[in-house]
Write a protein that holds these residues in place. Structure first.
Motif, PDB file in Angstrom:
ATOM      1  N   ASP A   1     -13.335   8.481   5.714  1.00  0.00           N
ATOM      2  CA  ASP A   1     -12.687   9.793   5.798  1.00  0.00           C
ATOM      3  C   ASP A   1     -12.996  10.626   7.104  1.00  0.00           C
ATOM      4  O   ASP A   1     -13.995  10.443   7.630  1.00  0.00           O
ATOM      5  CB  ASP A   1     -13.442  10.535   4.430  1.00  0.00           C
ATOM      6  CG  ASP A   1     -13.072  10.033   3.310  1.00  0.00           C
ATOM      7  OD1 ASP A   1     -12.024   9.478   3.078  1.00  0.00           O
ATOM      8  OD2 ASP A   1     -13.843   9.905   2.259  1.00  0.00           O
TER       9      ASP A   1
ATOM     10  N   LYS B   1     -16.701   1.123  -5.932  1.00  0.00           N
ATOM     11  CA  LYS B   1     -16.283   1.328  -4.727  1.00  0.00           C
ATOM     12  C   LYS B   1     -17.519   1.961  -3.948  1.00  0.00           C
ATOM     13  O   LYS B   1     -18.183   2.940  -4.380  1.00  0.00           O
ATOM     14  CB  LYS B   1     -15.252   2.126  -4.385  1.00  0.00           C
ATOM     15  CG  LYS B   1     -13.763   1.323  -4.818  1.00  0.00           C
ATOM     16  CD  LYS B   1     -12.661   2.499  -4.684  1.00  0.00           C
ATOM     17  CE  LYS B   1     -11.398   1.711  -4.848  1.00  0.00           C
ATOM     18  NZ  LYS B   1     -10.226   2.639  -4.249  1.00  0.00           N
TER      19      LYS B   1
ATOM     20  N   PHE C   1      -8.669   7.474   5.801  1.00  0.00           N
ATOM     21  CA  PHE C   1      -8.049   6.349   5.924  1.00  0.00           C
ATOM     22  C   PHE C   1      -8.929   5.301   5.139  1.00  0.00           C
ATOM     23  O   PHE C   1      -9.595   5.617   4.182  1.00  0.00           O
ATOM     24  CB  PHE C   1      -8.519   5.791   7.426  1.00  0.00           C
ATOM     25  CG  PHE C   1      -7.714   6.638   8.485  1.00  0.00           C
ATOM     26  CD1 PHE C   1      -6.510   6.420   8.779  1.00  0.00           C
ATOM     27  CD2 PHE C   1      -8.478   7.835   8.953  1.00  0.00           C
ATOM     28  CE1 PHE C   1      -5.632   7.271   9.729  1.00  0.00           C
ATOM     29  CE2 PHE C   1      -7.720   8.529   9.799  1.00  0.00           C
ATOM     30  CZ  PHE C   1      -6.371   8.293  10.202  1.00  0.00           C
ATOM     31  N   THR C   2      -8.543   4.019   5.250  1.00  0.00           N
ATOM     32  CA  THR C   2      -9.067   2.929   4.434  1.00  0.00           C
ATOM     33  C   THR C   2     -10.551   2.655   4.458  1.00  0.00           C
ATOM     34  O   THR C   2     -11.089   2.586   3.381  1.00  0.00           O
ATOM     35  CB  THR C   2      -8.082   1.549   4.664  1.00  0.00           C
ATOM     36  OG1 THR C   2      -7.047   1.622   4.455  1.00  0.00           O
ATOM     37  CG2 THR C   2      -9.010   0.343   3.672  1.00  0.00           C
ATOM     38  N   HIS C   3     -11.134   2.654   5.430  1.00  0.00           N
ATOM     39  CA  HIS C   3     -12.300   2.652   5.743  1.00  0.00           C
ATOM     40  C   HIS C   3     -13.374   3.835   6.049  1.00  0.00           C
ATOM     41  O   HIS C   3     -14.414   3.722   6.130  1.00  0.00           O
ATOM     42  CB  HIS C   3     -12.513   1.649   6.817  1.00  0.00           C
ATOM     43  CG  HIS C   3     -12.011   0.246   6.539  1.00  0.00           C
ATOM     44  ND1 HIS C   3     -12.261  -0.557   5.338  1.00  0.00           N
ATOM     45  CD2 HIS C   3     -10.929  -0.464   7.192  1.00  0.00           C
ATOM     46  CE1 HIS C   3     -11.622  -1.361   5.467  1.00  0.00           C
ATOM     47  NE2 HIS C   3     -10.634  -1.518   6.468  1.00  0.00           N
TER      48      HIS C   3
ATOM     49  N   TYR D   1      -0.652   2.224   7.851  1.00  0.00           N
ATOM     50  CA  TYR D   1      -0.868   0.916   8.161  1.00  0.00           C
ATOM     51  C   TYR D   1       0.159   0.255   9.183  1.00  0.00           C
ATOM     52  O   TYR D   1       0.869  -0.629   8.923  1.00  0.00           O
ATOM     53  CB  TYR D   1      -0.776  -0.181   6.910  1.00  0.00           C
ATOM     54  CG  TYR D   1      -1.852   0.298   5.841  1.00  0.00           C
ATOM     55  CD1 TYR D   1      -3.096  -0.418   5.923  1.00  0.00           C
ATOM     56  CD2 TYR D   1      -1.543   1.263   4.686  1.00  0.00           C
ATOM     57  CE1 TYR D   1      -4.193   0.162   4.833  1.00  0.00           C
ATOM     58  CE2 TYR D   1      -2.637   1.620   3.899  1.00  0.00           C
ATOM     59  CZ  TYR D   1      -3.555   1.180   3.840  1.00  0.00           C
ATOM     60  OH  TYR D   1      -4.553   1.403   2.872  1.00  0.00           O
TER      61      TYR D   1
ATOM     62  N   GLN E   1       0.721  -1.252   0.097  1.00  0.00           N
ATOM     63  CA  GLN E   1       0.062  -0.079  -0.056  1.00  0.00           C
ATOM     64  C   GLN E   1       0.660   1.163  -0.109  1.00  0.00           C
ATOM     65  O   GLN E   1       0.215   2.328   0.232  1.00  0.00           O
ATOM     66  CB  GLN E   1      -1.029  -0.161   1.096  1.00  0.00           C
ATOM     67  CG  GLN E   1      -1.863  -1.230   1.314  1.00  0.00           C
ATOM     68  CD  GLN E   1      -2.959  -1.344   0.565  1.00  0.00           C
ATOM     69  OE1 GLN E   1      -3.342  -0.533  -0.334  1.00  0.00           O
ATOM     70  NE2 GLN E   1      -3.213  -2.514  -0.126  1.00  0.00           N
TER      71      GLN E   1
ATOM     72  N   LYS F   1     -17.262   6.092   1.272  1.00  0.00           N
ATOM     73  CA  LYS F   1     -16.695   5.857   2.666  1.00  0.00           C
ATOM     74  C   LYS F   1     -17.402   6.855   3.436  1.00  0.00           C
ATOM     75  O   LYS F   1     -17.868   7.890   3.269  1.00  0.00           O
ATOM     76  CB  LYS F   1     -15.126   6.230   2.750  1.00  0.00           C
ATOM     77  CG  LYS F   1     -14.449   4.987   2.186  1.00  0.00           C
ATOM     78  CD  LYS F   1     -12.744   5.211   2.438  1.00  0.00           C
ATOM     79  CE  LYS F   1     -12.279   6.584   1.778  1.00  0.00           C
ATOM     80  NZ  LYS F   1     -10.837   6.771   2.042  1.00  0.00           N
TER      81      LYS F   1
END
Length: 347
Positions: free
Chosen positions: A300, A228, A296-298, A87, A47, A231
Protein backbone atom coordinates in the motif's frame (compact mmCIF):
# COMPACT_ATOMS: atom_id res chain seq x y z
CA UNK A 1 -14.76 -38.79 -20.10
CA UNK A 2 -17.04 -40.82 -17.81
CA UNK A 3 -20.83 -40.48 -17.89
CA UNK A 4 -20.99 -38.12 -14.91
CA UNK A 5 -18.37 -35.77 -16.31
CA UNK A 6 -19.98 -35.92 -19.76
CA UNK A 7 -23.31 -34.92 -18.24
CA UNK A 8 -21.65 -31.87 -16.65
CA UNK A 9 -20.30 -30.69 -20.00
CA UNK A 10 -23.56 -31.43 -21.82
CA UNK A 11 -25.68 -29.61 -19.23
CA UNK A 12 -23.37 -26.61 -19.13
CA UNK A 13 -23.21 -26.21 -22.92
CA UNK A 14 -27.00 -26.47 -23.15
CA UNK A 15 -27.28 -23.71 -20.54
CA UNK A 16 -24.68 -21.61 -22.36
CA UNK A 17 -26.56 -21.82 -25.65
CA UNK A 18 -29.50 -20.15 -23.91
CA UNK A 19 -27.77 -17.75 -21.54
CA UNK A 20 -24.40 -16.79 -23.03
CA UNK A 21 -23.31 -13.21 -22.45
CA UNK A 22 -23.02 -10.87 -25.39
CA UNK A 23 -19.56 -9.31 -25.19
CA UNK A 24 -17.76 -7.14 -27.78
CA UNK A 25 -14.85 -9.57 -28.11
CA UNK A 26 -16.99 -12.72 -28.26
CA UNK A 27 -18.06 -14.11 -31.62
CA UNK A 28 -21.76 -14.76 -32.20
CA UNK A 29 -22.98 -18.35 -32.64
CA UNK A 30 -21.81 -19.63 -36.01
CA UNK A 31 -19.20 -16.89 -36.44
CA UNK A 32 -15.48 -17.64 -36.63
CA UNK A 33 -13.70 -16.09 -33.64
CA UNK A 34 -11.08 -13.42 -34.32
CA UNK A 35 -7.86 -14.61 -32.59
CA UNK A 36 -6.61 -11.02 -32.19
CA UNK A 37 -9.76 -9.95 -30.35
CA UNK A 38 -9.82 -13.12 -28.23
CA UNK A 39 -6.18 -12.64 -27.20
CA UNK A 40 -6.58 -8.92 -26.52
CA UNK A 41 -9.67 -9.42 -24.40
CA UNK A 42 -8.09 -12.19 -22.35
CA UNK A 43 -5.07 -10.04 -21.57
CA UNK A 44 -7.21 -7.01 -20.72
CA UNK A 45 -9.49 -9.04 -18.47
CA UNK A 46 -6.67 -10.29 -16.25
CA UNK A 47 -7.26 -8.69 -12.84
CA UNK A 48 -9.75 -6.27 -14.46
CA UNK A 49 -13.55 -6.36 -14.60
CA UNK A 50 -15.67 -6.77 -17.72
CA UNK A 51 -17.29 -3.39 -17.02
CA UNK A 52 -13.91 -1.64 -16.94
CA UNK A 53 -12.55 -3.44 -19.99
CA UNK A 54 -15.55 -3.07 -22.34
CA UNK A 55 -15.12 0.61 -23.34
CA UNK A 56 -11.33 0.34 -23.34
CA UNK A 57 -11.46 -2.71 -25.62
CA UNK A 58 -13.64 -0.85 -28.11
CA UNK A 59 -11.29 2.14 -28.18
CA UNK A 60 -8.26 -0.11 -28.55
CA UNK A 61 -9.53 -2.14 -31.52
CA UNK A 62 -10.73 1.04 -33.22
CA UNK A 63 -7.17 2.37 -33.04
CA UNK A 64 -5.23 -0.89 -33.51
CA UNK A 65 -7.57 -3.43 -35.14
CA UNK A 66 -4.94 -6.07 -36.01
CA UNK A 67 -1.58 -7.54 -35.08
CA UNK A 68 0.01 -5.51 -37.87
CA UNK A 69 -1.40 -2.22 -36.55
CA UNK A 70 -0.33 -2.96 -32.99
CA UNK A 71 3.15 -4.05 -34.05
CA UNK A 72 3.65 -0.60 -35.65
CA UNK A 73 2.30 1.32 -32.66
CA UNK A 74 4.46 3.73 -30.67
CA UNK A 75 5.18 2.48 -27.16
CA UNK A 76 4.16 5.80 -25.58
CA UNK A 77 0.78 5.71 -27.35
CA UNK A 78 0.14 2.15 -26.23
CA UNK A 79 1.05 2.87 -22.62
CA UNK A 80 -1.18 5.96 -22.61
CA UNK A 81 -4.07 3.95 -24.05
CA UNK A 82 -3.58 1.35 -21.32
CA UNK A 83 -3.51 3.89 -18.47
CA UNK A 84 -5.90 3.00 -15.66
CA UNK A 85 -6.10 -0.72 -16.45
CA UNK A 86 -3.15 -1.54 -14.20
CA UNK A 87 -0.50 -4.28 -14.45
CA UNK A 88 1.27 -2.29 -17.14
CA UNK A 89 3.63 -5.08 -18.16
CA UNK A 90 0.60 -6.48 -19.97
CA UNK A 91 0.61 -3.54 -22.39
CA UNK A 92 4.32 -3.88 -23.11
CA UNK A 93 3.85 -7.60 -23.72
CA UNK A 94 0.97 -6.94 -26.12
CA UNK A 95 3.25 -4.92 -28.39
CA UNK A 96 6.11 -7.41 -28.05
CA UNK A 97 3.78 -10.28 -28.90
CA UNK A 98 2.32 -8.50 -31.93
CA UNK A 99 5.83 -7.90 -33.26
CA UNK A 100 6.74 -11.57 -32.86
CA UNK A 101 3.52 -12.67 -34.56
CA UNK A 102 4.30 -10.42 -37.52
CA UNK A 103 8.00 -11.31 -37.73
CA UNK A 104 7.88 -15.04 -37.03
CA UNK A 105 4.35 -16.25 -37.73
CA UNK A 106 3.34 -14.38 -40.87
CA UNK A 107 0.89 -12.15 -39.03
CA UNK A 108 -1.27 -15.04 -37.78
CA UNK A 109 -1.48 -16.49 -34.29
CA UNK A 110 -0.26 -20.09 -33.96
CA UNK A 111 -3.10 -22.47 -33.14
CA UNK A 112 -1.63 -24.80 -30.53
CA UNK A 113 -1.41 -24.16 -26.82
CA UNK A 114 2.25 -25.19 -26.72
CA UNK A 115 3.30 -22.76 -29.46
CA UNK A 116 1.19 -19.97 -28.00
CA UNK A 117 3.12 -20.39 -24.74
CA UNK A 118 6.30 -19.31 -26.55
CA UNK A 119 4.90 -15.83 -27.31
CA UNK A 120 5.63 -12.83 -25.06
CA UNK A 121 3.11 -12.44 -22.26
CA UNK A 122 1.18 -15.66 -22.88
CA UNK A 123 1.25 -17.76 -19.75
CA UNK A 124 -0.59 -21.01 -19.13
CA UNK A 125 -4.03 -19.45 -18.77
CA UNK A 126 -3.89 -17.08 -21.74
CA UNK A 127 -2.43 -19.69 -24.09
CA UNK A 128 -5.13 -22.19 -23.11
CA UNK A 129 -7.90 -19.62 -23.48
CA UNK A 130 -6.76 -18.50 -26.94
CA UNK A 131 -6.26 -22.08 -28.14
CA UNK A 132 -9.73 -23.10 -26.99
CA UNK A 133 -11.78 -19.99 -27.78
CA UNK A 134 -10.06 -18.79 -30.95
CA UNK A 135 -9.20 -22.16 -32.50
CA UNK A 136 -11.44 -24.76 -30.86
CA UNK A 137 -8.46 -26.73 -29.55
CA UNK A 138 -9.08 -28.80 -26.46
CA UNK A 139 -7.37 -26.90 -23.65
CA UNK A 140 -8.03 -26.67 -19.93
CA UNK A 141 -8.93 -23.04 -19.19
CA UNK A 142 -8.95 -22.07 -15.52
CA UNK A 143 -9.49 -18.47 -14.46
CA UNK A 144 -10.84 -17.27 -11.11
CA UNK A 145 -14.45 -17.97 -12.11
CA UNK A 146 -13.65 -21.47 -13.35
CA UNK A 147 -11.56 -22.10 -10.25
CA UNK A 148 -14.55 -21.32 -8.06
CA UNK A 149 -16.99 -23.43 -10.08
CA UNK A 150 -14.73 -26.48 -10.10
CA UNK A 151 -13.79 -26.21 -6.43
CA UNK A 152 -17.50 -26.31 -5.57
CA UNK A 153 -18.44 -28.91 -8.14
CA UNK A 154 -16.06 -31.51 -6.70
CA UNK A 155 -15.85 -30.05 -3.17
CA UNK A 156 -12.11 -29.34 -3.04
CA UNK A 157 -11.50 -28.12 0.50
CA UNK A 158 -7.73 -27.68 0.36
CA UNK A 159 -7.00 -23.95 0.73
CA UNK A 160 -5.76 -21.91 -2.21
CA UNK A 161 -3.21 -21.68 -3.67
CA UNK A 162 -2.33 -25.28 -2.81
CA UNK A 163 -5.68 -26.43 -4.25
CA UNK A 164 -4.92 -25.20 -7.77
CA UNK A 165 -3.28 -28.41 -8.95
CA UNK A 166 -6.33 -30.46 -7.91
CA UNK A 167 -8.71 -27.88 -9.39
CA UNK A 168 -6.95 -27.98 -12.74
CA UNK A 169 -6.95 -31.78 -12.75
CA UNK A 170 -10.69 -31.79 -12.03
CA UNK A 171 -11.30 -29.20 -14.75
CA UNK A 172 -9.39 -31.43 -17.17
CA UNK A 173 -11.75 -34.33 -16.50
CA UNK A 174 -14.85 -32.35 -17.47
CA UNK A 175 -13.44 -30.39 -20.44
CA UNK A 176 -14.96 -31.88 -23.61
CA UNK A 177 -13.08 -32.68 -26.80
CA UNK A 178 -15.55 -30.66 -28.88
CA UNK A 179 -16.75 -27.08 -28.32
CA UNK A 180 -13.85 -26.52 -25.93
CA UNK A 181 -14.03 -22.76 -26.47
CA UNK A 182 -17.74 -22.60 -25.76
CA UNK A 183 -17.21 -24.78 -22.70
CA UNK A 184 -14.51 -22.47 -21.35
CA UNK A 185 -16.69 -19.40 -21.88
CA UNK A 186 -19.67 -21.21 -20.37
CA UNK A 187 -17.67 -21.91 -17.20
CA UNK A 188 -16.66 -18.25 -17.03
CA UNK A 189 -20.26 -17.09 -17.53
CA UNK A 190 -21.54 -19.52 -14.91
CA UNK A 191 -19.03 -18.27 -12.36
CA UNK A 192 -19.84 -14.65 -13.18
CA UNK A 193 -23.63 -14.90 -13.12
CA UNK A 194 -24.65 -17.83 -10.89
CA UNK A 195 -21.74 -19.45 -9.07
CA UNK A 196 -20.72 -16.14 -7.53
CA UNK A 197 -18.36 -15.58 -4.60
CA UNK A 198 -21.19 -14.76 -2.22
CA UNK A 199 -24.75 -16.07 -2.30
CA UNK A 200 -24.42 -18.43 -5.30
CA UNK A 201 -27.73 -18.93 -7.15
CA UNK A 202 -27.64 -22.70 -6.90
CA UNK A 203 -31.33 -23.25 -7.72
CA UNK A 204 -30.71 -21.83 -11.21
CA UNK A 205 -27.44 -23.67 -11.82
CA UNK A 206 -27.33 -26.31 -14.57
CA UNK A 207 -24.70 -28.24 -12.57
CA UNK A 208 -26.58 -28.26 -9.28
CA UNK A 209 -27.62 -31.90 -9.48
CA UNK A 210 -24.05 -33.17 -9.58
CA UNK A 211 -22.44 -30.48 -7.43
CA UNK A 212 -20.80 -31.85 -4.30
CA UNK A 213 -20.50 -28.38 -2.80
CA UNK A 214 -24.25 -27.86 -3.12
CA UNK A 215 -24.90 -31.32 -1.66
CA UNK A 216 -22.71 -30.41 1.30
CA UNK A 217 -24.93 -27.43 2.07
CA UNK A 218 -22.34 -24.65 2.05
CA UNK A 219 -20.99 -24.08 -1.47
CA UNK A 220 -20.23 -20.44 -0.68
CA UNK A 221 -17.39 -21.59 1.61
CA UNK A 222 -15.48 -22.99 -1.38
CA UNK A 223 -12.84 -22.51 -2.55
CA UNK A 224 -11.10 -22.05 0.77
CA UNK A 225 -8.76 -19.08 0.69
CA UNK A 226 -5.66 -18.83 2.83
CA UNK A 227 -5.56 -15.79 5.09
CA UNK A 228 -3.84 -12.90 3.36
CA UNK A 229 -0.73 -11.47 4.94
CA UNK A 230 -0.84 -7.76 5.69
CA UNK A 231 0.70 -5.71 2.90
CA UNK A 232 3.63 -3.45 3.79
CA UNK A 233 3.06 0.30 3.83
CA UNK A 234 5.25 2.57 1.73
CA UNK A 235 5.44 6.34 1.50
CA UNK A 236 6.44 8.85 -1.16
CA UNK A 237 5.89 12.36 -2.48
CA UNK A 238 4.42 13.43 -5.78
CA UNK A 239 5.69 16.75 -7.16
CA UNK A 240 3.46 19.13 -9.11
CA UNK A 241 5.70 21.65 -10.85
CA UNK A 242 3.79 24.19 -12.89
CA UNK A 243 5.10 26.62 -15.50
CA UNK A 244 2.35 28.87 -16.77
CA UNK A 245 -0.48 26.62 -17.89
CA UNK A 246 1.74 23.51 -18.13
CA UNK A 247 2.79 20.89 -15.59
CA UNK A 248 5.96 18.80 -15.64
CA UNK A 249 5.60 15.15 -16.55
CA UNK A 250 8.34 12.52 -16.72
CA UNK A 251 8.57 9.08 -18.29
CA UNK A 252 9.21 6.34 -15.76
CA UNK A 253 12.05 3.88 -16.43
CA UNK A 254 11.10 1.03 -18.77
CA UNK A 255 11.73 -1.57 -16.09
CA UNK A 256 10.00 -1.67 -12.74
CA UNK A 257 6.58 -0.64 -11.50
CA UNK A 258 4.58 1.46 -14.01
CA UNK A 259 7.53 1.22 -16.37
CA UNK A 260 7.44 3.37 -19.49
CA UNK A 261 4.44 5.39 -18.32
CA UNK A 262 4.07 9.17 -18.27
CA UNK A 263 3.81 10.32 -14.67
CA UNK A 264 4.19 13.21 -12.29
CA UNK A 265 7.69 13.28 -10.78
CA UNK A 266 8.13 11.28 -7.59
CA UNK A 267 11.10 10.17 -5.56
CA UNK A 268 11.81 6.77 -4.03
CA UNK A 269 8.92 5.03 -2.26
CA UNK A 270 10.20 3.91 1.11
CA UNK A 271 9.31 3.01 4.68
CA UNK A 272 8.88 6.61 5.89
CA UNK A 273 7.52 9.84 4.38
CA UNK A 274 10.40 11.41 2.38
CA UNK A 275 9.14 14.98 2.47
CA UNK A 276 10.72 17.05 -0.30
CA UNK A 277 13.61 14.68 -0.99
CA UNK A 278 14.26 13.98 -4.70
CA UNK A 279 12.32 17.01 -5.93
CA UNK A 280 12.72 17.34 -9.71
CA UNK A 281 14.02 20.92 -9.56
CA UNK A 282 15.07 23.74 -7.26
CA UNK A 283 11.88 25.65 -6.47
CA UNK A 284 9.85 27.05 -3.61
CA UNK A 285 8.13 23.76 -2.80
CA UNK A 286 5.12 23.58 -0.51
CA UNK A 287 3.73 20.36 0.95
CA UNK A 288 -0.06 20.32 0.90
CA UNK A 289 -2.00 19.23 3.96
CA UNK A 290 -3.33 16.21 2.10
CA UNK A 291 -2.23 12.80 0.89
CA UNK A 292 -3.30 10.25 -1.70
CA UNK A 293 -3.50 6.53 -0.94
CA UNK A 294 -3.24 3.75 -3.50
CA UNK A 295 -3.03 -0.02 -3.25
CA UNK A 296 -0.70 -2.11 -5.39
CA UNK A 297 -0.57 -5.89 -5.44
CA UNK A 298 2.30 -6.19 -2.99
CA UNK A 299 2.15 -2.99 -0.95
CA UNK A 300 0.00 0.00 0.00
CA UNK A 301 1.24 3.48 -0.84
CA UNK A 302 0.62 6.83 0.81
CA UNK A 303 1.80 9.89 -1.09
CA UNK A 304 2.40 13.40 0.09
CA UNK A 305 1.67 16.16 -2.41
CA UNK A 306 4.11 18.98 -3.09
CA UNK A 307 3.52 21.95 -5.40
CA UNK A 308 5.66 24.72 -6.84
CA UNK A 309 5.70 27.14 -9.75
CA UNK A 310 8.55 28.37 -11.90
CA UNK A 311 8.82 30.89 -14.73
CA UNK A 312 10.02 30.45 -18.29
CA UNK A 313 13.57 31.58 -17.38
CA UNK A 314 14.18 28.68 -15.01
CA UNK A 315 17.09 26.39 -16.01
CA UNK A 316 16.15 23.44 -18.21
CA UNK A 317 14.46 20.52 -16.44
CA UNK A 318 14.32 16.99 -17.80
CA UNK A 319 10.80 15.96 -18.66
CA UNK A 320 7.84 17.11 -20.73
CA UNK A 321 5.66 20.14 -20.17
CA UNK A 322 2.02 19.12 -20.57
CA UNK A 323 -1.00 21.45 -20.66
CA UNK A 324 -2.87 21.16 -17.38
CA UNK A 325 -6.20 21.51 -19.19
CA UNK A 326 -5.32 18.46 -21.33
CA UNK A 327 -3.90 16.30 -18.55
CA UNK A 328 -6.69 13.74 -18.96
CA UNK A 329 -5.14 12.83 -22.31
CA UNK A 330 -1.65 12.21 -20.90
CA UNK A 331 -2.39 8.58 -20.05
CA UNK A 332 -1.35 8.87 -16.40
CA UNK A 333 -1.52 5.69 -14.31
CA UNK A 334 -4.35 5.72 -11.78
CA UNK A 335 -2.22 6.69 -8.78
CA UNK A 336 -0.88 9.77 -10.58
CA UNK A 337 -4.27 10.69 -12.00
CA UNK A 338 -5.66 10.57 -8.45
CA UNK A 339 -2.86 12.79 -7.21
CA UNK A 340 -3.35 15.29 -10.04
CA UNK A 341 -7.06 15.48 -9.32
CA UNK A 342 -6.44 16.06 -5.62
CA UNK A 343 -3.81 18.73 -6.23
CA UNK A 344 -5.97 20.61 -8.71
CA UNK A 345 -8.91 20.56 -6.29
CA UNK A 346 -6.75 22.06 -3.52
CA UNK A 347 -4.62 24.53 -5.49
Amino acid sequence: MDAKRFSHAHALLHWYDQHRRTLPWRSAPGETPDPYRVWLSEVMLQQTTVAAVTPRFAAWVARWPSFADLARAEDADVMAAWAGLGYYARARNLVACAKVVMAEHGGAFPRTEATLRTLPGLGAYTAAAVAAIAFGERAVVVDANVERVVARLVAISVPLPAARKAIRAAADTITPDVRAGDFAQAMMDLGSSLCTVRAPKCLLCPLREGCEGFAGGAPETLPVKAKKAAKPQRFGTIFWLQRGDDVLLVTRPDTGLLGGMRALPTGVWGDAPPGLADAPAQADWRLLDATVAHGFTHFDLQLGLAIATIDAHHPRIDGQWWPVADLHNAGLPTVFAKAASKIRSLS
